[in-house]
Design a protein around this motif. Sequence first.
Motif, PDB file in Angstrom:
ATOM      1  N   LYS A 159       0.834  -1.211   0.000  1.00 15.35           N
ATOM      2  CA  LYS A 159       0.000   0.000   0.000  1.00 15.35           C
ATOM      3  C   LYS A 159       0.868   1.260   0.000  1.00 15.35           C
ATOM      4  CE  LYS A 159      -4.111  -1.829   0.204  1.00 15.35           C
ATOM      5  NZ  LYS A 159      -5.052  -1.701  -0.881  1.00 15.35           N
ATOM      6  N   VAL A 160       1.957   1.208   0.770  1.00 15.18           N
ATOM      7  CA  VAL A 160       2.852   2.370   0.826  1.00 15.18           C
ATOM      8  C   VAL A 160       3.476   2.610  -0.548  1.00 15.18           C
ATOM      9  CG1 VAL A 160       5.034   3.232   1.767  1.00 15.18           C
ATOM     10  CG2 VAL A 160       3.333   2.213   3.287  1.00 15.18           C
ATOM     11  N   SER A 161       3.991   1.568  -1.186  1.00 18.20           N
ATOM     12  CA  SER A 161       4.636   1.742  -2.492  1.00 18.20           C
ATOM     13  C   SER A 161       3.639   2.186  -3.562  1.00 18.20           C
ATOM     14  CB  SER A 161       5.342   0.459  -2.924  1.00 18.20           C
ATOM     15  OG  SER A 161       4.410  -0.580  -3.109  1.00 18.20           O
ATOM     16  N   GLU A 162       2.396   1.772  -3.464  1.00 12.82           N
ATOM     17  CA  GLU A 162       1.366   2.236  -4.405  1.00 12.82           C
ATOM     18  C   GLU A 162       1.108   3.729  -4.240  1.00 12.82           C
ATOM     19  OE1 GLU A 162      -2.078  -0.145  -3.716  1.00 12.82           O
ATOM     20  OE2 GLU A 162      -1.230  -1.914  -4.676  1.00 12.82           O
ATOM     21  N   ASN A 163       1.084   4.179  -2.998  1.00 12.20           N
ATOM     22  CA  ASN A 163       0.790   5.586  -2.730  1.00 12.20           C
ATOM     23  C   ASN A 163       1.963   6.517  -3.039  1.00 12.20           C
ATOM     24  OD1 ASN A 163      -1.943   5.735  -1.866  1.00 12.20           O
ATOM     25  ND2 ASN A 163      -1.350   4.656   0.002  1.00 12.20           N
ATOM     26  N   VAL A 164       3.199   6.030  -2.933  1.00 10.47           N
ATOM     27  CA  VAL A 164       4.364   6.893  -3.154  1.00 10.47           C
ATOM     28  C   VAL A 164       4.383   7.437  -4.583  1.00 10.47           C
ATOM     29  CG1 VAL A 164       6.889   6.870  -3.353  1.00 10.47           C
ATOM     30  CG2 VAL A 164       5.794   5.959  -1.322  1.00 10.47           C
ATOM     31  N   GLN A 166      11.180  15.252   0.790  1.00  2.00           N
ATOM     32  CA  GLN A 166      11.211  14.521   2.047  1.00  2.00           C
ATOM     33  C   GLN A 166       9.887  13.795   2.209  1.00  2.00           C
ATOM     34  OE1 GLN A 166      11.850  17.620   4.896  1.00  2.00           O
ATOM     35  NE2 GLN A 166      14.071  17.612   4.613  1.00  2.00           N
ATOM     36  N   VAL A 167       9.967  12.506   2.506  1.00  2.00           N
ATOM     37  CA  VAL A 167       8.764  11.698   2.700  1.00  2.00           C
ATOM     38  C   VAL A 167       8.806  11.139   4.114  1.00  2.00           C
ATOM     39  CG1 VAL A 167       7.461   9.708   1.889  1.00  2.00           C
ATOM     40  CG2 VAL A 167       8.714  11.097   0.250  1.00  2.00           C
ATOM     41  N   SER A 168       7.710  11.321   4.852  1.00  2.00           N
ATOM     42  CA  SER A 168       7.589  10.782   6.211  1.00  2.00           C
ATOM     43  C   SER A 168       6.436   9.790   6.244  1.00  2.00           C
ATOM     44  CB  SER A 168       7.321  11.903   7.215  1.00  2.00           C
ATOM     45  OG  SER A 168       8.391  12.802   7.225  1.00  2.00           O
ATOM     46  N   LEU A 169       6.685   8.658   6.873  1.00  2.00           N
ATOM     47  CA  LEU A 169       5.697   7.588   6.925  1.00  2.00           C
ATOM     48  C   LEU A 169       5.255   7.381   8.375  1.00  2.00           C
ATOM     49  CD1 LEU A 169       4.235   5.245   5.495  1.00  2.00           C
ATOM     50  CD2 LEU A 169       6.290   3.873   5.874  1.00  2.00           C
ATOM     51  N   GLY A 170       3.952   7.486   8.580  1.00  2.00           N
ATOM     52  CA  GLY A 170       3.396   7.231   9.902  1.00  2.00           C
ATOM     53  C   GLY A 170       2.580   5.946   9.873  1.00  2.00           C
ATOM     54  N   ILE A 185       0.932   9.216   5.096  1.00  2.00           N
ATOM     55  CA  ILE A 185       2.197   9.536   4.427  1.00  2.00           C
ATOM     56  C   ILE A 185       2.175  11.032   4.149  1.00  2.00           C
ATOM     57  CG2 ILE A 185       3.622   9.233   2.379  1.00  2.00           C
ATOM     58  CD1 ILE A 185       2.500   6.513   1.992  1.00  2.00           C
ATOM     59  N   ALA A 186       3.245  11.719   4.555  1.00  2.00           N
ATOM     60  CA  ALA A 186       3.372  13.157   4.288  1.00  2.00           C
ATOM     61  C   ALA A 186       4.652  13.372   3.480  1.00  2.00           C
ATOM     62  CB  ALA A 186       3.437  13.935   5.585  1.00  2.00           C
ATOM     63  N   ALA A 187       4.552  14.221   2.467  1.00  2.00           N
ATOM     64  CA  ALA A 187       5.720  14.515   1.628  1.00  2.00           C
ATOM     65  C   ALA A 187       5.803  16.016   1.403  1.00  2.00           C
ATOM     66  CB  ALA A 187       5.621  13.790   0.295  1.00  2.00           C
ATOM     67  N   VAL A 188       7.035  16.528   1.400  1.00  2.00           N
ATOM     68  CA  VAL A 188       7.290  17.945   1.171  1.00  2.00           C
ATOM     69  C   VAL A 188       8.393  18.055   0.114  1.00  2.00           C
ATOM     70  CG1 VAL A 188       8.053  20.113   2.194  1.00  2.00           C
ATOM     71  CG2 VAL A 188       6.689  18.526   3.539  1.00  2.00           C
ATOM     72  N   ALA A 189       8.118  18.823  -0.933  1.00  2.00           N
ATOM     73  CA  ALA A 189       9.124  19.102  -1.962  1.00  2.00           C
ATOM     74  C   ALA A 189       9.490  20.582  -1.866  1.00  2.00           C
ATOM     75  CB  ALA A 189       8.579  18.787  -3.352  1.00  2.00           C
ATOM     76  N   THR A 190      10.778  20.866  -1.807  1.00  2.00           N
ATOM     77  CA  THR A 190      11.272  22.236  -1.682  1.00  2.00           C
ATOM     78  C   THR A 190      12.266  22.504  -2.810  1.00  2.00           C
ATOM     79  OG1 THR A 190      11.093  22.013   0.706  1.00  2.00           O
ATOM     80  CG2 THR A 190      12.332  23.875  -0.095  1.00  2.00           C
ATOM     81  N   ALA A 191      12.154  23.673  -3.424  1.00  2.00           N
ATOM     82  CA  ALA A 191      13.067  24.052  -4.502  1.00  2.00           C
ATOM     83  C   ALA A 191      13.215  25.569  -4.528  1.00  2.00           C
ATOM     84  CB  ALA A 191      12.547  23.555  -5.849  1.00  2.00           C
ATOM     85  N   THR A 192      14.212  26.021  -5.255  1.00  2.00           N
ATOM     86  CA  THR A 192      14.390  27.443  -5.504  1.00  2.00           C
ATOM     87  C   THR A 192      13.851  27.724  -6.897  1.00  2.00           C
ATOM     88  OG1 THR A 192      16.372  27.471  -4.140  1.00  2.00           O
ATOM     89  CG2 THR A 192      16.055  29.325  -5.639  1.00  2.00           C
ATOM     90  N   GLY A 193      12.793  28.499  -6.964  1.00  2.00           N
ATOM     91  CA  GLY A 193      12.198  28.853  -8.247  1.00  2.00           C
ATOM     92  C   GLY A 193      12.898  30.066  -8.826  1.00  2.00           C
ATOM     93  N   CYS A 194      13.124  30.046 -10.139  1.00  2.00           N
ATOM     94  CA  CYS A 194      13.827  31.136 -10.829  1.00  2.00           C
ATOM     95  C   CYS A 194      13.157  31.420 -12.157  1.00  2.00           C
ATOM     96  CB  CYS A 194      15.276  30.761 -11.120  1.00  2.00           C
ATOM     97  SG  CYS A 194      16.262  30.460  -9.681  1.00  2.00           S
ATOM     98  N   TYR A 195      13.410  32.627 -12.659  1.00  2.00           N
ATOM     99  CA  TYR A 195      13.019  32.938 -14.029  1.00  2.00           C
ATOM    100  C   TYR A 195      14.297  32.938 -14.846  1.00  2.00           C
ATOM    101  CZ  TYR A 195      10.643  34.733 -18.045  1.00  2.00           C
ATOM    102  OH  TYR A 195      10.105  34.837 -19.303  1.00  2.00           O
ATOM    103  N   VAL A 196      14.402  31.975 -15.762  1.00  2.00           N
ATOM    104  CA  VAL A 196      15.571  31.846 -16.630  1.00  2.00           C
ATOM    105  C   VAL A 196      15.161  32.352 -18.006  1.00  2.00           C
ATOM    106  CG1 VAL A 196      17.245  30.246 -17.616  1.00  2.00           C
ATOM    107  CG2 VAL A 196      16.386  29.876 -15.309  1.00  2.00           C
TER     108      VAL A 196
END
Length: 193
Positions: A29-34, A63-67, A71-82
């Motif tokens: 179930k976890v791998s299906e949801n990821v 970052q993925v946290s499993l309880g 399941i909680a996931a956070v994606a962080t990036a630096t956005g730019c205008y190129v």
Amino acid sequence: PITDPSRQLVEARVCRRIPRTQGEQRPQKVSENVLFIQYDLYRQLIYKLRVLGLNAAFGLTVQVSLGENLIAAVATATGCYVTALPPPALIRISRNMEIKDDEDRVLYAMQQKIIHASNTNHEFWQNRIQSYYYSQDQQQHRDHRDHSTRDRDTNKSPSLIKSQYSTAPPLHSPNPAETPNKTQQQQQQQQQQ
């Protein structure tokens, strides 16, 4: 080039509930949801970049946290205008249902704010890019003008400069008897005085 004020933190968050299972079913179930969580994270990041009027993301971390049941996931990036990349597409939100109650009005107002923010940011970056290239063109024009003026002044040979301002006859004359020498010119000047 990456425009300096364009660098902004962009973050996407997704939570998914996992049904309580025992044994070997839980990892399945976890791998299906990821997979779906990753898709939702990237889609959310792209939408946020489009709302901000940015077209690239660097330094992406997920970052993925499993309880026990979440399941909680956070994606962080630096956005730019190129500037080398195409500008992001404008956000369009279509609504199929009529506005019936207060909740619909709140959702509609929120949609309009998102569309307005996306349009405003998109126009901001387009104007900034145009003004950047306009200033670059002006600077190149000034540099070219200064350079050509400098070249025009420094490329003149001394003989050309002398011949422009001198009243002496040309170096080659068809008849040498017609060209007076320097002593004859001085004698003529003394007689005139």
